[in-house]
Design a protein around this motif. Structure first.
Motif, mmCIF file in Angstrom:
data_model
loop_
_atom_site.group_PDB
_atom_site.id
_atom_site.type_symbol
_atom_site.label_atom_id
_atom_site.label_comp_id
_atom_site.label_asym_id
_atom_site.label_seq_id
_atom_site.Cartn_x
_atom_site.Cartn_y
_atom_site.Cartn_z
ATOM 1 N N GLN A 3 18.702 -15.446 -0.314
ATOM 2 C CA GLN A 3 18.248 -16.802 0.005
ATOM 3 C C GLN A 3 16.841 -16.824 0.625
ATOM 4 N N ASN A 4 16.411 -15.694 1.154
ATOM 5 C CA ASN A 4 15.155 -15.738 1.900
ATOM 6 C C ASN A 4 14.101 -14.831 1.268
ATOM 7 N N ASN A 5 12.883 -15.002 1.725
ATOM 8 C CA ASN A 5 11.807 -14.133 1.255
ATOM 9 C C ASN A 5 11.285 -13.338 2.448
ATOM 10 N N GLN A 6 10.817 -12.131 2.199
ATOM 11 C CA GLN A 6 10.425 -11.253 3.292
ATOM 12 C C GLN A 6 9.154 -10.468 2.943
ATOM 13 N N PHE A 7 8.694 -9.738 3.932
ATOM 14 C CA PHE A 7 7.440 -8.996 3.857
ATOM 15 C C PHE A 7 7.769 -7.503 3.967
ATOM 16 N N PHE A 8 7.520 -6.757 2.885
ATOM 17 C CA PHE A 8 7.858 -5.332 2.830
ATOM 18 C C PHE A 8 6.586 -4.498 2.680
ATOM 19 N N VAL A 9 6.448 -3.490 3.525
ATOM 20 C CA VAL A 9 5.229 -2.672 3.538
ATOM 21 C C VAL A 9 5.563 -1.213 3.210
ATOM 22 N N PHE A 10 4.724 -0.621 2.350
ATOM 23 C CA PHE A 10 4.861 0.796 1.985
ATOM 24 C C PHE A 10 3.691 1.576 2.561
ATOM 25 N N GLU A 11 4.014 2.657 3.269
ATOM 26 C CA GLU A 11 2.988 3.487 3.893
ATOM 27 C C GLU A 11 3.186 4.947 3.500
ATOM 28 N N GLY A 12 2.140 5.749 3.694
ATOM 29 C CA GLY A 12 2.227 7.179 3.404
ATOM 30 C C GLY A 12 0.838 7.777 3.298
ATOM 31 N N ILE A 13 0.751 9.091 3.419
ATOM 32 C CA ILE A 13 -0.553 9.741 3.295
ATOM 33 C C ILE A 13 -0.975 9.764 1.824
ATOM 34 N N ASP A 14 -2.224 10.103 1.568
ATOM 35 C CA ASP A 14 -2.731 10.141 0.196
ATOM 36 C C ASP A 14 -1.930 11.130 -0.637
ATOM 37 N N GLY A 15 -1.457 10.662 -1.794
ATOM 38 C CA GLY A 15 -0.680 11.542 -2.665
ATOM 39 C C GLY A 15 0.815 11.386 -2.509
ATOM 40 N N GLY A 123 -2.346 -11.162 15.871
ATOM 41 C CA GLY A 123 -1.263 -12.031 15.418
ATOM 42 C C GLY A 123 -0.914 -11.872 13.952
ATOM 43 N N PHE A 124 -1.295 -10.725 13.369
ATOM 44 C CA PHE A 124 -0.943 -10.483 11.967
ATOM 45 C C PHE A 124 0.583 -10.432 11.845
ATOM 46 N N PRO A 125 1.143 -10.967 10.760
ATOM 47 C CA PRO A 125 2.605 -10.996 10.636
ATOM 48 C C PRO A 125 3.222 -9.592 10.622
ATOM 49 N N GLU A 126 4.365 -9.514 11.241
ATOM 50 C CA GLU A 126 5.073 -8.227 11.307
ATOM 51 C C GLU A 126 5.941 -8.082 10.057
ATOM 52 N N PRO A 127 5.918 -6.899 9.419
ATOM 53 C CA PRO A 127 6.762 -6.727 8.223
ATOM 54 C C PRO A 127 8.251 -6.747 8.575
ATOM 55 N N ASN A 128 9.070 -7.199 7.616
ATOM 56 C CA ASN A 128 10.521 -7.124 7.807
ATOM 57 C C ASN A 128 11.018 -5.692 7.677
ATOM 58 N N ARG A 129 10.361 -4.936 6.799
ATOM 59 C CA ARG A 129 10.730 -3.535 6.596
ATOM 60 C C ARG A 129 9.462 -2.729 6.347
ATOM 61 N N VAL A 130 9.434 -1.518 6.887
ATOM 62 C CA VAL A 130 8.351 -0.569 6.593
ATOM 63 C C VAL A 130 8.984 0.672 5.972
ATOM 64 N N TYR A 131 8.488 1.045 4.791
ATOM 65 C CA TYR A 131 8.961 2.259 4.106
ATOM 66 C C TYR A 131 7.856 3.311 4.196
ATOM 67 N N PHE A 132 8.192 4.461 4.750
ATOM 68 C CA PHE A 132 7.215 5.554 4.844
ATOM 69 C C PHE A 132 7.602 6.622 3.830
ATOM 70 N N LEU A 133 6.753 6.806 2.822
ATOM 71 C CA LEU A 133 7.031 7.821 1.808
ATOM 72 C C LEU A 133 6.649 9.167 2.392
ATOM 73 N N ASP A 134 7.662 9.885 2.797
ATOM 74 C CA ASP A 134 7.472 11.097 3.599
ATOM 75 C C ASP A 134 7.235 12.315 2.715
ATOM 76 N N LEU A 135 6.047 12.868 2.865
ATOM 77 C CA LEU A 135 5.636 14.050 2.098
ATOM 78 C C LEU A 135 4.735 14.864 3.013
ATOM 79 N N SER A 136 4.960 16.173 3.063
ATOM 80 C CA SER A 136 4.135 16.994 3.956
ATOM 81 C C SER A 136 2.687 16.978 3.467
ATOM 82 N N ARG A 144 -2.558 15.729 -5.095
ATOM 83 C CA ARG A 144 -3.908 15.183 -5.273
ATOM 84 C C ARG A 144 -4.763 16.111 -6.131
ATOM 85 N N THR A 145 -4.574 17.416 -5.928
ATOM 86 C CA THR A 145 -5.335 18.399 -6.710
ATOM 87 C C THR A 145 -4.940 18.322 -8.178
ATOM 88 N N SER A 146 -3.618 18.198 -8.427
ATOM 89 C CA SER A 146 -3.146 18.209 -9.818
ATOM 90 C C SER A 146 -3.551 16.940 -10.568
#
Length: 201
Positions: A3-15, A123-136, A144-146
């Motif tokens: 029923q609702n709409n939300q704000f989803f953010v994806f984070e992670g290092i390069d690659g 006052g930037f809006p806070e995300p409902n969910r933050v996904y961190f793509l975890d990679l060493s 990145r090299t490949s």
């Protein structure tokens, strides 16, 4: 049906795959009749273009100039895209947000936290969910090299290690850590399922 709409953010290092994953998640949600917009920062604003030139090594910016330019770009992003999209009833699936600025521009964990507070104070809006793509940092460097492409200012191993540590220090406790070494379709399916749960409340 959600029923609702939300704000989803994806984070992670390069690659780590966040751009690919977030795009695919947005596309899958559309096939499930979940109205959403895929959005990324930096944007295509004059500030975003300046940031890209800096990242590509074509422009020199001090740490403070970097932070100020990212915040200016984010103001455009929030006012021109994020808030109007949420107001229209669509969810936002976003590639990078203020956590990136804190992690990348922070000299260390303490400085990264200061940058995060500066963004929150705007006052930037806070995300409902933050996904961190975890990679060493090591695995990300191999990816990145490949894939090739021009070197960027944060490509050094020591830089990626600093950014990774900053992320771990500033990400909210509710962050969902996603194993970025898993198969792409598994990662996408996991995120889609979690977003649908969130939307269903």
């Amino acid at each position: 049906m959600p029923q609702n709409n939300q704000f989803f953010v994806f984070e992670g290092i390069d690659g780590s795959g966040k751009t690919t994953v977030s795009r695919l998640v947005s596309e899958v949600l559309l096939t499930k009749s979940i109205p959403n917009l895929w959005h990324r920062e930096p944007t295509d604003s004059v500030h975003g273009k300046k940031i890209r030139e800096f990242v590509q090594g074509k422009l020199k910016l001090s740490k403070e100039e970097q932070i100020e330019t990212f915040i200016a770009d984010r103001e455009c992003s929030v006012n021109d895209v994020i808030l109007p999209t949420l107001k229209s009833g669509k969810s936002v699936i976003q590639d990078r947000y203020y956590f990136s600025t804190a992690a990348y521009q922070g000299r260390d964990e303490e400085h990264a936290a200061d940058i995060l507070y500066r963004n929150e104070d705007k006052g930037f809006p806070e995300p409902n969910r933050v996904y961190f793509l975890d990679l060493s940092p090591e695995e990300a460097q191999e990816r990145r090299t490949s894939r090739g492409g021009a070197e960027e200012v944060f490509d050094e191993d020591s830089e990626q290690a600093r950014i990774y540590q900053n992320y771990l220090a500033i990400l909210p406790e509710s962050t969902i850590f996603v194993d970025a070494t898993a198969e792409l379709d598994e990662v996408v399916a996991f995120c889609v399922e979690d977003i649908l749960k969130s939307l269903e409340g």
